[in-house]
Design a protein around this motif. Structure first.
Motif, PDB file in Angstrom:
ATOM      1  N   PRO A  29      -4.757  -7.784  -7.126  1.00 13.47           N
ATOM      2  CA  PRO A  29      -4.280  -9.075  -6.620  1.00 13.47           C
ATOM      3  C   PRO A  29      -2.825  -9.025  -6.170  1.00 13.47           C
ATOM      4  O   PRO A  29      -2.464  -9.547  -5.112  1.00 13.47           O
ATOM      5  CB  PRO A  29      -4.440 -10.014  -7.818  1.00 13.47           C
ATOM      6  CG  PRO A  29      -5.441  -9.357  -8.685  1.00 13.47           C
ATOM      7  CD  PRO A  29      -5.268  -7.880  -8.488  1.00 13.47           C
ATOM      8  N   LEU A  30      -1.990  -8.340  -6.979  1.00 15.29           N
ATOM      9  CA  LEU A  30      -0.578  -8.231  -6.652  1.00 15.29           C
ATOM     10  C   LEU A  30      -0.396  -7.446  -5.349  1.00 15.29           C
ATOM     11  O   LEU A  30       0.351  -7.851  -4.452  1.00 15.29           O
ATOM     12  CB  LEU A  30       0.143  -7.513  -7.796  1.00 15.29           C
ATOM     13  CG  LEU A  30       1.653  -7.630  -7.797  1.00 15.29           C
ATOM     14  CD1 LEU A  30       2.063  -9.055  -8.105  1.00 15.29           C
ATOM     15  CD2 LEU A  30       2.258  -6.661  -8.801  1.00 15.29           C
ATOM     16  N   LEU A  31      -1.129  -6.328  -5.251  1.00 14.87           N
ATOM     17  CA  LEU A  31      -1.030  -5.500  -4.047  1.00 14.87           C
ATOM     18  C   LEU A  31      -1.457  -6.282  -2.810  1.00 14.87           C
ATOM     19  O   LEU A  31      -0.794  -6.248  -1.778  1.00 14.87           O
ATOM     20  CB  LEU A  31      -1.917  -4.257  -4.182  1.00 14.87           C
ATOM     21  CG  LEU A  31      -1.332  -3.127  -5.023  1.00 14.87           C
ATOM     22  CD1 LEU A  31      -2.321  -1.984  -5.146  1.00 14.87           C
ATOM     23  CD2 LEU A  31      -0.033  -2.637  -4.395  1.00 14.87           C
ATOM     24  N   LEU A  32      -2.573  -7.016  -2.943  1.00 12.97           N
ATOM     25  CA  LEU A  32      -3.068  -7.786  -1.797  1.00 12.97           C
ATOM     26  C   LEU A  32      -2.061  -8.857  -1.401  1.00 12.97           C
ATOM     27  O   LEU A  32      -1.850  -9.110  -0.217  1.00 12.97           O
ATOM     28  CB  LEU A  32      -4.425  -8.413  -2.128  1.00 12.97           C
ATOM     29  CG  LEU A  32      -5.586  -7.424  -2.149  1.00 12.97           C
ATOM     30  CD1 LEU A  32      -6.864  -8.101  -2.583  1.00 12.97           C
ATOM     31  CD2 LEU A  32      -5.767  -6.792  -0.775  1.00 12.97           C
ATOM     32  N   LEU A  33      -1.418  -9.460  -2.403  1.00 13.57           N
ATOM     33  CA  LEU A  33      -0.405 -10.469  -2.113  1.00 13.57           C
ATOM     34  C   LEU A  33       0.744  -9.841  -1.327  1.00 13.57           C
ATOM     35  O   LEU A  33       1.201 -10.393  -0.319  1.00 13.57           O
ATOM     36  CB  LEU A  33       0.113 -11.077  -3.422  1.00 13.57           C
ATOM     37  CG  LEU A  33       1.145 -12.180  -3.244  1.00 13.57           C
ATOM     38  CD1 LEU A  33       0.492 -13.415  -2.652  1.00 13.57           C
ATOM     39  CD2 LEU A  33       1.819 -12.521  -4.561  1.00 13.57           C
ATOM     40  N   LEU A  34       1.188  -8.659  -1.773  1.00 14.88           N
ATOM     41  CA  LEU A  34       2.282  -7.976  -1.078  1.00 14.88           C
ATOM     42  C   LEU A  34       1.889  -7.617   0.352  1.00 14.88           C
ATOM     43  O   LEU A  34       2.669  -7.805   1.286  1.00 14.88           O
ATOM     44  CB  LEU A  34       2.684  -6.708  -1.847  1.00 14.88           C
ATOM     45  CG  LEU A  34       3.402  -6.960  -3.169  1.00 14.88           C
ATOM     46  CD1 LEU A  34       3.718  -5.654  -3.870  1.00 14.88           C
ATOM     47  CD2 LEU A  34       4.679  -7.760  -2.935  1.00 14.88           C
ATOM     48  N   VAL A  35       0.670  -7.127   0.521  1.00 20.33           N
ATOM     49  CA  VAL A  35       0.181  -6.790   1.862  1.00 20.33           C
ATOM     50  C   VAL A  35       0.180  -8.032   2.743  1.00 20.33           C
ATOM     51  O   VAL A  35       0.618  -8.008   3.900  1.00 20.33           O
ATOM     52  CB  VAL A  35      -1.242  -6.176   1.783  1.00 20.33           C
ATOM     53  CG1 VAL A  35      -1.882  -6.115   3.168  1.00 20.33           C
ATOM     54  CG2 VAL A  35      -1.180  -4.784   1.186  1.00 20.33           C
ATOM     55  N   GLY A  36      -0.276  -9.147   2.176  1.00 24.15           N
ATOM     56  CA  GLY A  36      -0.326 -10.409   2.919  1.00 24.15           C
ATOM     57  C   GLY A  36       1.064 -10.847   3.355  1.00 24.15           C
ATOM     58  O   GLY A  36       1.278 -11.219   4.509  1.00 24.15           O
ATOM     59  N   ILE A  37       2.019 -10.777   2.398  1.00 23.19           N
ATOM     60  CA  ILE A  37       3.396 -11.182   2.720  1.00 23.19           C
ATOM     61  C   ILE A  37       3.966 -10.282   3.818  1.00 23.19           C
ATOM     62  O   ILE A  37       4.556 -10.757   4.791  1.00 23.19           O
ATOM     63  CB  ILE A  37       4.281 -11.122   1.458  1.00 23.19           C
ATOM     64  CG1 ILE A  37       3.875 -12.242   0.503  1.00 23.19           C
ATOM     65  CG2 ILE A  37       5.757 -11.259   1.818  1.00 23.19           C
ATOM     66  CD1 ILE A  37       4.568 -12.189  -0.831  1.00 23.19           C
ATOM     67  N   ALA A  38       3.729  -8.979   3.674  1.00 24.39           N
ATOM     68  CA  ALA A  38       4.242  -8.027   4.668  1.00 24.39           C
ATOM     69  C   ALA A  38       3.660  -8.334   6.046  1.00 24.39           C
ATOM     70  O   ALA A  38       4.382  -8.358   7.046  1.00 24.39           O
ATOM     71  CB  ALA A  38       3.895  -6.603   4.239  1.00 24.39           C
ATOM     72  N   ALA A  39       2.345  -8.600   6.077  1.00 24.63           N
ATOM     73  CA  ALA A  39       1.690  -8.896   7.357  1.00 24.63           C
ATOM     74  C   ALA A  39       2.277 -10.152   7.976  1.00 24.63           C
ATOM     75  O   ALA A  39       2.559 -10.197   9.177  1.00 24.63           O
ATOM     76  CB  ALA A  39       0.188  -9.050   7.147  1.00 24.63           C
TER      77      ALA A  39
END
Lengths: 180, 158
Positions: free
Chosen positions: B111-121
């Protein structure tokens, strides 16, 4: 370059997802890793089915053997029973764990269908079953000469399971046990 | 008399019969134990019926585990002891909140990784949009001329 890569992103995602799902098709979700593998059998002291004496972990130790969890209410146990008789005849020691069963019904079952077991542990309350992590019958444990659980099979033991999984492991254990 | 009967029948309709609860009840010496029983039995997973916790499941193994849970709670075991006991028999599978380890790291961190990916995108997309807008810049002289012509044309039309 970057926009073109972006164009293929959905395709890449699809392929990755498809690969995972395809792998999932051949996995058995019921097959749980046993917490007991490579750990010694739990200590117990329970009556022998149909006898007055008690049986404990010490009675099972000495040679590699199968510990088969069964009950008369378990339909699949009846399915695997003839095959257990067969491998017992080949000289494989099998101990029975009569799991949450009625002693009289179990004795009748053995009288009617034959008795492949060296001895049967009468686990009426399922306490040993609980310590073994049994969650359904039939289950079959391969225990080595030191009483360490080496393998656990959940479900029916048939020719395929015995020849492809259990027998090779059993041979390995007995080979080591007799020094040859 | 008939009215009375009708009223009585109507009243009968109001009675509801609860479906017989399949789950047994346990008496606890302390309400706090009952609270922990509820919490633990929803957190422990039935090994046989894989997508249920032992509180919801009526499989024999779940009944046994609930009984065991009750005994252990009454015997004064703390939560960690009970969970360790269950895990040592049924494996980490039995917990709906598995311990953090190599095998479960992806569960906890995804979940944390996906959140970071989302923010980066999101950041990248917004930044590229802003730079596109800046790249547009003021109009060239030709474009300015065309714009004026078009505007003049529409004014004439109206």
């Amino acid at each position: 370059m970057a926009p073109r890569l972006k164009l293929f992103l959905p395709l890449i995602l699809f392929v990755v997802l498809a690969a995972f799902l395809f792998r999932g098709l051949s996995l058995d979700p019921q097959a749980l890793p046993s917490a007991l593998i490579d750990r010694p059998l739990p200590e117990f002291s329970l009556p022998v089915l149909g006898q007055e004496r008690l049986i404990g972990k010490g009675d099972l130790i000495g040679e590699a053997a199968l510990l088969n969890v069964w009950a008369t209410w378990c339909v699949s146990c009846r399915v695997e029973h003839p095959y257990l008789l067969q491998i017992a005849q080949e000289g494989v020691p099998i101990y029975g764990l009569n799991y949450k069963d009625d002693d009289a019904a179990a004795a009748r079952w053995l009288a009617d269908l034959g008795d492949p077991y060296r001895a049967n542990i009468a686990d009426r309350e399922g306490s040993l079953g609980l310590d073994l992590g049994v969650y359904g019958a039939p289950e079959t444990y391969l225990v080595d000469a030191e009483g360490v659980v080496r393998y656990r099979h959940v479900g029916v033991v048939d020719e395929r399971v015995w020849q492809t999984i259990l027998q090779p492991l059993y041979r390995e254990l007995t080979g080591q046990g007799s020094g040859g | 008399m008939r009215l009375l009967l009708q009223v009585a029948l109507l009243c009968l309709l109001l009675l509801s019969f609860n479906a017989r609860a399949v789950i047994e009840t346990y008496e606890f010496s302390d309400p706090e134990l009952e609270q922990r029983y509820r919490q633990l039995s929803t957190e422990l997973r039935c090994p046989k019926c894989q997508n249920q916790n032992i509180a919801d499941s009526n499989a024999p193994i779940s009944q046994d585990l609930r009984k065991l849970l009750h005994q252990q709670l009454e015997a004064g075991a703390d939560d960690d002891e009970i969970l360790d006991y269950m895990v040592s028999r049924y494996g980490e599978f039995v917990r709906y909140r598995p311990r953090f380890s190599g095998a479960t790291a992806i569960l906890w961190l995804a979940p944390l990784l996906l959140l970071l990916v989302g923010i980066a995108a999101a950041v990248l997309t917004l930044r590229s949009r802003r730079s596109q807008r800046q790249a547009a810049g003021p109009l060239s002289r030709d474009d300015e001329q065309r714009l004026q012509d078009l505007l003049g044309k529409t004014e004439k039309d109206s």
